[in-house]
Design a protein around this motif. Structure first.
Motif, PDB file in Angstrom:
ATOM      1  N   CYS A 179      21.398  13.340  -2.249  1.00  0.00           N
ATOM      2  CA  CYS A 179      21.416  13.103  -0.711  1.00  0.00           C
ATOM      3  C   CYS A 179      20.285  14.341  -0.416  1.00  0.00           C
ATOM      4  CB  CYS A 179      22.580  13.815   0.012  1.00  0.00           C
ATOM      5  SG  CYS A 179      23.823  12.458   0.241  1.00  0.00           S
ATOM      6  N   CYS A 180      19.555  13.865   0.630  1.00  0.00           N
ATOM      7  CA  CYS A 180      18.284  14.866   0.921  1.00  0.00           C
ATOM      8  C   CYS A 180      18.640  16.418   1.220  1.00  0.00           C
ATOM      9  CB  CYS A 180      17.449  14.135   2.359  1.00  0.00           C
ATOM     10  SG  CYS A 180      18.174  14.824   3.694  1.00  0.00           S
ATOM     11  N   SER A 181      17.805  17.144   0.699  1.00  0.00           N
ATOM     12  CA  SER A 181      18.066  18.417   0.988  1.00  0.00           C
ATOM     13  C   SER A 181      18.456  18.839   2.341  1.00  0.00           C
ATOM     14  CB  SER A 181      17.091  19.406   0.241  1.00  0.00           C
ATOM     15  OG  SER A 181      15.510  19.239   0.800  1.00  0.00           O
ATOM     16  N   LEU A 182      17.911  18.471   3.455  1.00  0.00           N
ATOM     17  CA  LEU A 182      18.028  18.721   4.751  1.00  0.00           C
ATOM     18  C   LEU A 182      19.589  18.635   4.975  1.00  0.00           C
ATOM     19  CD1 LEU A 182      17.298  19.445   7.710  1.00  0.00           C
ATOM     20  CD2 LEU A 182      17.032  16.958   8.212  1.00  0.00           C
ATOM     21  N   VAL A 183      20.245  17.595   4.496  1.00  0.00           N
ATOM     22  CA  VAL A 183      21.493  17.288   4.639  1.00  0.00           C
ATOM     23  C   VAL A 183      22.440  18.227   4.021  1.00  0.00           C
ATOM     24  CG1 VAL A 183      23.378  15.669   4.224  1.00  0.00           C
ATOM     25  CG2 VAL A 183      21.366  14.620   6.097  1.00  0.00           C
ATOM     26  N   ARG A 184      21.888  18.489   2.781  1.00  0.00           N
ATOM     27  CA  ARG A 184      22.731  19.295   1.926  1.00  0.00           C
ATOM     28  C   ARG A 184      22.645  20.597   2.315  1.00  0.00           C
ATOM     29  NH1 ARG A 184      20.288  18.878  -3.337  1.00  0.00           N
ATOM     30  NH2 ARG A 184      22.166  19.729  -4.314  1.00  0.00           N
ATOM     31  N   THR A 203      21.369   7.830  12.387  1.00  0.00           N
ATOM     32  CA  THR A 203      19.903   7.201  12.031  1.00  0.00           C
ATOM     33  C   THR A 203      19.870   6.840  10.681  1.00  0.00           C
ATOM     34  OG1 THR A 203      19.235   9.594  11.752  1.00  0.00           O
ATOM     35  CG2 THR A 203      18.940   8.390  14.122  1.00  0.00           C
ATOM     36  N   CYS A 204      20.018   7.795   9.644  1.00  0.00           N
ATOM     37  CA  CYS A 204      19.918   7.386   8.347  1.00  0.00           C
ATOM     38  C   CYS A 204      21.235   7.574   7.592  1.00  0.00           C
ATOM     39  CB  CYS A 204      19.022   8.203   7.668  1.00  0.00           C
ATOM     40  SG  CYS A 204      19.431  10.027   7.399  1.00  0.00           S
ATOM     41  N   ASP A 205      21.412   7.151   6.606  1.00  0.00           N
ATOM     42  CA  ASP A 205      22.672   7.124   5.663  1.00  0.00           C
ATOM     43  C   ASP A 205      23.148   8.708   5.412  1.00  0.00           C
ATOM     44  OD1 ASP A 205      22.528   4.728   5.711  1.00  0.00           O
ATOM     45  OD2 ASP A 205      22.432   4.199   3.472  1.00  0.00           O
ATOM     46  N   SER A 206      22.281   9.354   5.280  1.00  0.00           N
ATOM     47  CA  SER A 206      22.499  10.579   4.793  1.00  0.00           C
ATOM     48  C   SER A 206      23.081  11.473   6.011  1.00  0.00           C
ATOM     49  CB  SER A 206      21.310  11.533   4.417  1.00  0.00           C
ATOM     50  OG  SER A 206      20.755  10.925   3.272  1.00  0.00           O
ATOM     51  N   ILE A 207      22.611  11.129   7.255  1.00  0.00           N
ATOM     52  CA  ILE A 207      22.966  11.980   8.384  1.00  0.00           C
ATOM     53  C   ILE A 207      24.412  11.387   8.663  1.00  0.00           C
ATOM     54  CG2 ILE A 207      22.719  12.322  10.963  1.00  0.00           C
ATOM     55  CD1 ILE A 207      19.936  12.678  10.492  1.00  0.00           C
ATOM     56  N   GLN A 208      24.736  10.375   8.322  1.00  0.00           N
ATOM     57  CA  GLN A 208      26.108   9.591   8.765  1.00  0.00           C
ATOM     58  C   GLN A 208      27.041  10.247   7.631  1.00  0.00           C
ATOM     59  OE1 GLN A 208      26.528   5.347   9.030  1.00  0.00           O
ATOM     60  NE2 GLN A 208      24.346   5.058   9.933  1.00  0.00           N
ATOM     61  N   GLY A 217       5.885  12.903   7.613  1.00  0.00           N
ATOM     62  CA  GLY A 217       7.215  13.044   7.061  1.00  0.00           C
ATOM     63  C   GLY A 217       8.323  13.060   7.939  1.00  0.00           C
ATOM     64  N   SER A 218       9.385  13.814   7.377  1.00  0.00           N
ATOM     65  CA  SER A 218      10.592  14.312   8.303  1.00  0.00           C
ATOM     66  C   SER A 218      10.685  15.783   8.731  1.00  0.00           C
ATOM     67  CB  SER A 218      11.820  13.949   7.817  1.00  0.00           C
ATOM     68  OG  SER A 218      11.890  14.525   6.384  1.00  0.00           O
ATOM     69  N   VAL A 219      11.048  16.630   8.274  1.00  0.00           N
ATOM     70  CA  VAL A 219      11.312  18.024   8.465  1.00  0.00           C
ATOM     71  C   VAL A 219      10.490  18.850   7.459  1.00  0.00           C
ATOM     72  CG1 VAL A 219      13.043  19.922   8.387  1.00  0.00           C
ATOM     73  CG2 VAL A 219      13.717  17.688   9.612  1.00  0.00           C
ATOM     74  N   LEU A 234       7.293  14.382   1.738  1.00  0.00           N
ATOM     75  CA  LEU A 234       8.518  13.813   1.391  1.00  0.00           C
ATOM     76  C   LEU A 234       9.475  14.347   1.120  1.00  0.00           C
ATOM     77  CD1 LEU A 234       9.743  10.804   1.200  1.00  0.00           C
ATOM     78  CD2 LEU A 234       9.304  10.682  -1.067  1.00  0.00           C
ATOM     79  N   LEU A 235      10.448  14.749   1.619  1.00  0.00           N
ATOM     80  CA  LEU A 235      11.767  15.192   1.487  1.00  0.00           C
ATOM     81  C   LEU A 235      12.180  14.571   0.155  1.00  0.00           C
ATOM     82  CD1 LEU A 235      13.971  16.843   4.115  1.00  0.00           C
ATOM     83  CD2 LEU A 235      12.925  18.131   2.315  1.00  0.00           C
ATOM     84  N   LYS A 236      12.558  15.360  -0.954  1.00  0.00           N
ATOM     85  CA  LYS A 236      13.299  14.455  -1.990  1.00  0.00           C
ATOM     86  C   LYS A 236      14.635  13.791  -1.566  1.00  0.00           C
ATOM     87  CE  LYS A 236      13.809  15.690  -6.954  1.00  0.00           C
ATOM     88  NZ  LYS A 236      13.840  16.609  -7.828  1.00  0.00           N
ATOM     89  N   PHE A 237      14.621  12.504  -2.002  1.00  0.00           N
ATOM     90  CA  PHE A 237      15.817  11.883  -1.878  1.00  0.00           C
ATOM     91  C   PHE A 237      16.028  11.175  -0.227  1.00  0.00           C
ATOM     92  CE2 PHE A 237      17.457  14.342  -5.334  1.00  0.00           C
ATOM     93  CZ  PHE A 237      17.431  13.637  -6.426  1.00  0.00           C
ATOM     94  N   CYS A 238      14.828  11.414   0.491  1.00  0.00           N
ATOM     95  CA  CYS A 238      15.006  10.835   1.807  1.00  0.00           C
ATOM     96  C   CYS A 238      14.274   9.400   1.744  1.00  0.00           C
ATOM     97  CB  CYS A 238      13.974  11.778   2.663  1.00  0.00           C
ATOM     98  SG  CYS A 238      13.615  10.805   4.310  1.00  0.00           S
ATOM     99  N   ASP A 239      15.358   8.545   1.619  1.00  0.00           N
ATOM    100  CA  ASP A 239      15.036   7.108   1.557  1.00  0.00           C
ATOM    101  C   ASP A 239      14.261   6.560   2.660  1.00  0.00           C
ATOM    102  OD1 ASP A 239      16.483   7.096  -0.785  1.00  0.00           O
ATOM    103  OD2 ASP A 239      18.275   5.940  -0.067  1.00  0.00           O
ATOM    104  N   PRO A 240      14.681   6.652   3.979  1.00  0.00           N
ATOM    105  CA  PRO A 240      13.814   6.019   5.146  1.00  0.00           C
ATOM    106  C   PRO A 240      12.144   6.230   4.792  1.00  0.00           C
ATOM    107  CG  PRO A 240      15.871   7.218   5.895  1.00  0.00           C
ATOM    108  CD  PRO A 240      15.923   7.841   4.265  1.00  0.00           C
ATOM    109  N   HIS A 241      11.904   7.386   4.401  1.00  0.00           N
ATOM    110  CA  HIS A 241      10.752   7.828   4.368  1.00  0.00           C
ATOM    111  C   HIS A 241      10.074   7.492   3.228  1.00  0.00           C
ATOM    112  CE1 HIS A 241       9.395  10.250   8.016  1.00  0.00           C
ATOM    113  NE2 HIS A 241      10.684  10.446   7.960  1.00  0.00           N
ATOM    114  N   ALA A 242      10.750   7.296   2.183  1.00  0.00           N
ATOM    115  CA  ALA A 242      10.399   6.702   0.601  1.00  0.00           C
ATOM    116  C   ALA A 242      10.132   5.313   0.836  1.00  0.00           C
ATOM    117  CB  ALA A 242      11.596   7.214  -0.494  1.00  0.00           C
TER     118      ALA A 242
HETATM  119  S1  SF4 Z   1      15.580  10.766   7.478  1.00  0.00           S
HETATM  120 FE1  SF4 Z   1      15.491  11.544   5.483  1.00  0.00          FE
HETATM  121  S2  SF4 Z   1      15.202  13.915   5.728  1.00  0.00           S
HETATM  122 FE2  SF4 Z   1      16.131  13.063   7.604  1.00  0.00          FE
HETATM  123  S3  SF4 Z   1      18.096  13.244   7.292  1.00  0.00           S
HETATM  124 FE3  SF4 Z   1      17.789  11.270   6.742  1.00  0.00          FE
HETATM  125  S4  SF4 Z   1      17.411  11.295   4.492  1.00  0.00           S
HETATM  126 FE4  SF4 Z   1      17.181  13.243   5.436  1.00  0.00          FE
END
Ligand code: SF4
Ligand code: SF4
Length: 371
Positions: free
Chosen positions: A69-74, A96-101, A236-238, A321-329
């Motif tokens: 999971c992306c480091s933001l969420v973790r 918005t993305c799977d990680s936030i869900q 990118g994201s954050v 690219l935040l590692k493991f951020c699928d939408p941006h990847a």
């Molecule tokens: S968009 Fe990317 S950086 Fe933002 S919460 Fe989702 S996976 Fe993490």
């Protein structure tokens, strides 16, 4: 300059600032995505707080989230599990993305704040049905806040929330334009701190401070960099790494624009202050430049990044690219190709909650030297 110092202090120690707000009797609502309608939260008399997560090691969150999971969420989950976010009264999660869900589910199951809301927003934003759906979701969030607070949020309240956000967004956009015209007017590190503080501090206080910061930047003359300084756009994201701006400066570059959740994505999109406020809000969240978790067209994101690069006379674009951020990847290959077709060189730099400074420095020095 006092105003700038205040903003930098808040960005550097959000926890201390929020504890003071709490002692002043504010109700604090955390959020993790720029699709959160701050206007409605402000209209409710509640203080919106953007969560960026801890930069300490992740341990508690690892028991709940896969390491991919992306480091933001973790790091946000780690923060709340450690009790660092106890000042909050609750949180809202736009899906918005799977990680936030995933974060939203884990937050709900592992915390006992008095307020929790999910906002399941539409993904496709250019259909009439999506507009109606977005209206229902924003109204549902407003209703949930009304129930929690035991009071109505009137159209007048909404208009005040919109006016406040419009004022802040206009000032931040002006600051960005000033820096693009004269990159020495304010440092990249300071501009980053201002945007970060804008998502944390009391918005009325921010609105009172920002004009002086904008004026000071406008009045700053001086060198605008050598001819060799490379003008760069970040996308990118954050980005929670002020050091990155210094690394770019040291390498002979300068950031003149961005497409980041900790940058222009936060403040783009001025809202119509006449007419029905909820409809106007819906328009903003449907029509502002999208992130890859939303869909407008097959080329909308690339078109936007190209126009940001062109407007700011950029020599290149850096994908953060935040590692493991699928939408941006997933978006990266096609946007990279679109930039290449426009002869805009780009590079990708992978980042995490903690910055591997040596690696990032080498990568950026090589890219900037190549431009
Ligand atoms: S968009 Fe990317 S950086 Fe933002 S919460 Fe989702 S996976 Fe993490
Ligand atoms: S990239 Fe999109 S989904 Fe992720 S935090 Fe930013 S606005 Fe939200």
């Amino acid at each position: 300059m006092d105003e700038l110092d205040t903003l930098k202090t808040i960005a550097g120690n959000p926890g201390g600032y929020l504890r003071d707000l709490k002692e002043d009797g504010e109700t604090l609502l955390g959020y993790v995505c720029t699709y959160t309608p701050e206007e409605i939260i402000l209209a409710a008399g509640v203080h919106p707080v953007r969560l960026f997560g801890t930069q300490d090691d992740i341990s508690l969150a690892d028991a709940h989230l896969q390491s991919y999971c992306c480091s933001l969420v973790r790091s946000v989950l780690e923060d709340v599990l450690r009790g660092n976010l106890d000042v909050l009264d609750g949180a809202v999660f736009p899906h918005t993305c799977d990680s936030i869900q995933r974060l939203s589910d884990l937050w709900r199951m592992n915390t006992d704040f008095s307020f929790f809301a999910d906002m399941v927003l539409p993904v496709t934003l250019n259909r009439e049905s999506s507009r109606q759906y977005m209206t229902d979701v924003l109204k549902g969030f407003k209703d949930a806040l009304e129930t929690r607070l035991g009071r109505e949020i009137t159209d007048r309240d909404l208009r005040q929330g919109i006016e406040t956000c419009n004022g802040i967004r206009t000032l931040l956009a002006t600051l960005y334009r000033i820096r693009s015209d004269n990159p020495r007017a304010i440092s990249g590190r300071d501009l980053h701190a201002i945007v970060m503080a804008s998502m944390i501090m009391r918005r009325q206080d921010l609105l009172a401070l920002l004009p002086a910061v904008v004026e000071a930047a406008r009045e700053t003359g001086g060198a605008t960099g050598t001819e060799d300084t490379k003008r760069l756009v970040l996308t990118g994201s954050v980005c929670n790494h002020p050091d990155l701006y210094d690394i770019i400066d040291d390498a002979g570059g300068i950031v003149v624009g961005d497409d980041l959740c900790t940058g222009s994505r936060y403040f783009e999109g001025i809202i119509d202050e006449t007419g029905d406020p909820l409809e106007a809000l819906v328009r903003r969240y449907m029509e502002r430049p999208t992130c890859p978790a939303k869909h407008l067209s097959l080329t909308a994101r690339a078109d936007h990044i190209i126009s940001v690069a062109r407007e700011n006379r950029a020599d290149g674009v850096i994908f953060l690219l935040l590692k493991f951020c699928d939408p941006h990847a997933f978006d990266y290959p096609y946007i990279k190709e679109a930039l290449a077709r426009e002869h805009i060189p780009s590079t990708l730099v992978e980042i995490e909650a903690q910055l591997s400074e040596g690696q990032v420095r080498t990568r950026l020095e090589t890219y900037i030297a190549m431009l």
